[in-house]
Design an enzyme around this catalytic site. Structure first.
Site, PDB file in Angstrom:
ATOM      1  N   TYR A 167       0.825  -1.202   0.000  1.00 37.65           N
ATOM      2  CA  TYR A 167       0.000   0.000   0.000  1.00 37.65           C
ATOM      3  C   TYR A 167       0.861   1.254   0.000  1.00 37.65           C
ATOM      4  O   TYR A 167       2.069   1.185   0.197  1.00 37.65           O
ATOM      5  CB  TYR A 167      -0.962  -0.007   1.191  1.00 37.65           C
ATOM      6  CG  TYR A 167      -0.348   0.333   2.532  1.00 37.65           C
ATOM      7  CD1 TYR A 167       0.516  -0.541   3.175  1.00 37.65           C
ATOM      8  CD2 TYR A 167      -0.634   1.543   3.155  1.00 37.65           C
ATOM      9  CE1 TYR A 167       1.077  -0.218   4.402  1.00 37.65           C
ATOM     10  CE2 TYR A 167      -0.072   1.873   4.385  1.00 37.65           C
ATOM     11  CZ  TYR A 167       0.777   0.985   5.002  1.00 37.65           C
ATOM     12  OH  TYR A 167       1.336   1.317   6.203  1.00 37.65           O
ATOM     13  N   ARG A 221       8.323   4.086  -4.487  1.00 39.40           N
ATOM     14  CA  ARG A 221       8.374   3.069  -3.424  1.00 39.40           C
ATOM     15  C   ARG A 221       7.356   1.958  -3.676  1.00 39.40           C
ATOM     16  O   ARG A 221       7.638   0.781  -3.423  1.00 39.40           O
ATOM     17  CB  ARG A 221       8.132   3.703  -2.053  1.00 39.40           C
ATOM     18  CG  ARG A 221       8.280   2.687  -0.920  1.00 39.40           C
ATOM     19  CD  ARG A 221       8.208   3.320   0.447  1.00 39.40           C
ATOM     20  NE  ARG A 221       6.921   3.973   0.651  1.00 39.40           N
ATOM     21  CZ  ARG A 221       6.644   4.764   1.677  1.00 39.40           C
ATOM     22  NH1 ARG A 221       7.571   5.009   2.590  1.00 39.40           N
ATOM     23  NH2 ARG A 221       5.465   5.325   1.801  1.00 39.40           N
ATOM     24  N   LYS A 231       6.488  -2.120   1.925  1.00 41.53           N
ATOM     25  CA  LYS A 231       5.312  -1.523   2.587  1.00 41.53           C
ATOM     26  C   LYS A 231       4.104  -2.439   2.404  1.00 41.53           C
ATOM     27  O   LYS A 231       3.237  -2.196   1.560  1.00 41.53           O
ATOM     28  CB  LYS A 231       5.061  -0.122   2.018  1.00 41.53           C
ATOM     29  CG  LYS A 231       4.141   0.731   2.884  1.00 41.53           C
ATOM     30  CD  LYS A 231       4.222   2.178   2.457  1.00 41.53           C
ATOM     31  CE  LYS A 231       3.171   3.044   3.077  1.00 41.53           C
ATOM     32  NZ  LYS A 231       3.209   3.110   4.534  1.00 41.53           N
ATOM     33  N   GLU A 237      11.947   2.452  14.456  1.00 39.68           N
ATOM     34  CA  GLU A 237      11.100   3.551  13.954  1.00 39.68           C
ATOM     35  C   GLU A 237       9.827   3.576  14.779  1.00 39.68           C
ATOM     36  O   GLU A 237       9.680   2.807  15.719  1.00 39.68           O
ATOM     37  CB  GLU A 237      10.802   3.343  12.460  1.00 39.68           C
ATOM     38  CG  GLU A 237      10.120   2.016  12.175  1.00 39.68           C
ATOM     39  CD  GLU A 237       9.961   1.706  10.695  1.00 39.68           C
ATOM     40  OE1 GLU A 237       9.856   2.633   9.882  1.00 39.68           O
ATOM     41  OE2 GLU A 237       9.922   0.508  10.365  1.00 39.68           O
ATOM     42  N   LEU A 280      11.049   1.132   7.325  1.00 40.92           N
ATOM     43  CA  LEU A 280      10.459   1.561   6.061  1.00 40.92           C
ATOM     44  C   LEU A 280      11.204   2.817   5.590  1.00 40.92           C
ATOM     45  O   LEU A 280      11.520   3.690   6.401  1.00 40.92           O
ATOM     46  CB  LEU A 280       8.974   1.892   6.237  1.00 40.92           C
ATOM     47  CG  LEU A 280       8.294   2.224   4.897  1.00 40.92           C
ATOM     48  CD1 LEU A 280       8.071   0.948   4.093  1.00 40.92           C
ATOM     49  CD2 LEU A 280       6.982   2.948   5.098  1.00 40.92           C
TER      50      LEU A 280
HETATM   51  N1  PMP Z   1       7.657   3.710   8.988  1.00 40.04           N
HETATM   52  C1  PMP Z   1       6.519   2.995   8.998  1.00 40.04           C
HETATM   53  C2  PMP Z   1       6.515   1.686   9.691  1.00 40.04           C
HETATM   54  C3  PMP Z   1       5.368   3.496   8.373  1.00 40.04           C
HETATM   55  O1  PMP Z   1       4.223   2.764   8.379  1.00 40.04           O
HETATM   56  C4  PMP Z   1       5.400   4.767   7.754  1.00 40.04           C
HETATM   57  C5  PMP Z   1       4.175   5.366   7.121  1.00 40.04           C
HETATM   58  N2  PMP Z   1       3.599   4.580   6.178  1.00 40.04           N
HETATM   59  C6  PMP Z   1       6.608   5.479   7.772  1.00 40.04           C
HETATM   60  C7  PMP Z   1       7.714   4.925   8.391  1.00 40.04           C
HETATM   61  C8  PMP Z   1       6.718   6.833   7.118  1.00 40.04           C
HETATM   62  O2  PMP Z   1       6.730   6.719   5.722  1.00 40.04           O
HETATM   63  P1  PMP Z   1       6.181   7.904   4.805  1.00 40.04           P
HETATM   64  O3  PMP Z   1       6.976   9.121   5.186  1.00 40.04           O
HETATM   65  O4  PMP Z   1       6.494   7.461   3.439  1.00 40.04           O
HETATM   66  O5  PMP Z   1       4.736   8.046   5.092  1.00 40.04           O
END
Ligand code: PMP
Length: 287
Positions: A33, A52, A151, A183, A207
């Site tokens: 997603y 991504r 993701k 994270e 991620l």
């Molecule tokens: N880490 C995780 C585990 C996430 O789920 C997300 C958000 N989807 C992020 C980091 C941040 O990614 P982004 O800046 O692309 O939203």
């Protein structure tokens, strides 16, 4: 008025949208997603999210069902059909619905992916009270699988993490593995020490946030120092500031970690400045 959503080439009222019970996204979390923010009716960091998405699909041996331009057209159509001003567009692609449940991947020649997209309206998304006050986080063990760089829609543990945070009276959780923060449950984590921004380096353990990439680029352009390395909860609690980034939270100050207030317990200048820069630059570049 009901939302208009996108399901496999059709735009439908949400009540009429249907997915097979055999869909591998439903049965096996076999899907990926993306979430793209919309500010003032325009898409933030759209090309980063597409890049991504295509990487996630590739890592799972899934075909890319729609081109960048096709995805852009659908995103824009959903914004228009739903009069979306501020909010998000959620996109999910699964390996499809082959019929019988089977661990083995279905033949991609006969089983086409399922593509679903929908909007979530969040009026005033960029002007959040949480960003003014800062949020609190707790630490919990990182019990997720080892391919966090993909993701996928396997979001049960992040969801449990948010529930643990809620039960503890906090806003979110930071995940810890081998003594180091990986994270947040749905965001990347940062601390600031002596004006230096510290965030974990990219690997399969986290991620690769699209907001992270943009924020680190803007920080470098603003001559801020950035160090990509892991840190402990103790180091974070002793830091001057902390913050998180994600597509829907942008840059969000963290003011309390496991009950310990950072500094004077209010959002720090680096996090506030980065939020400002990120929102300003992203709005300018929005499409
Ligand atoms: N880490 C995780 C585990 C996430 O789920 C997300 C958000 N989807 C992020 C980091 C941040 O990614 P982004 O800046 O692309 O939203």
């Amino acid at each position: 008025m009901s939302r208009i959503v996108y399901v496999n080439s059709d735009y439908l009222p949400e009540e009429e949208a249907k997915i097979s019970i055999f869909d591998r996204g439903f049965l096996m979390a076999d899907g990926v997603y993306e979430v793209t923010s919309v500010l003032g009716g325009k898409l933030i960091d759209f090309d980063g999210h597409v890049a991504r998405l295509n990487r996630s699909l590739g890592e799972l041996d899934m075909a890319i069902p729609l081109s960048r331009d096709e995805l852009l057209a659908i995103h824009r159509e959903l914004v228009a059909k739903n009069d979306l001003v501020d909010g998000m567009i959620y996109l999910q692609i699964t390996r499809g619905a082959p019929g019988d449940r089977d661990f083995v991947f279905p033949d991609p020649e006969t089983c086409t992916p399922t593509v679903v997209m929908f909007t979530q309206s969040k009026p005033g998304l960029a002007d959040s009270p949480a960003a003014r006050a800062g949020i609190s986080v707790i630490s919990i063990p990182d019990l997720r699988w080892q391919r966090r760089d993909i993701k996928t829609v396997q979001l049960l543990y992040p969801s449990m993490g948010k529930m643990l945070a809620k039960a503890a009276g906090a806003d979110d959780a930071w995940l810890v593995e081998d003594g180091l923060v990986t994270e947040g449950t749905s965001n990347n984590a940062y601390i600031v020490r002596a004006n230096r921004i510290i965030t974990r380096e990219l690997s399969n353990h986290i991620l690769h946030g699209i907001t992270r990439a943009a924020v680190l680029r803007f920080a470098a352009e603003a001559q801020m120092e950035v160090e990509e390395r892991a840190f402990t909860i103790a180091e974070a609690q002793a830091a001057d500031e902390a913050f998180i980034t994600s597509a829907s939270a942008f840059v969000m100050p963290v003011v309390r970690i496991d009950g310990t207030a950072l500094g004077d317990g209010t959002p720090g200048p680096v996090a506030r400045r980065l939020r400002e820069i990120y929102l300003e630059e992203s709005r300018k570049a929005a499409i």
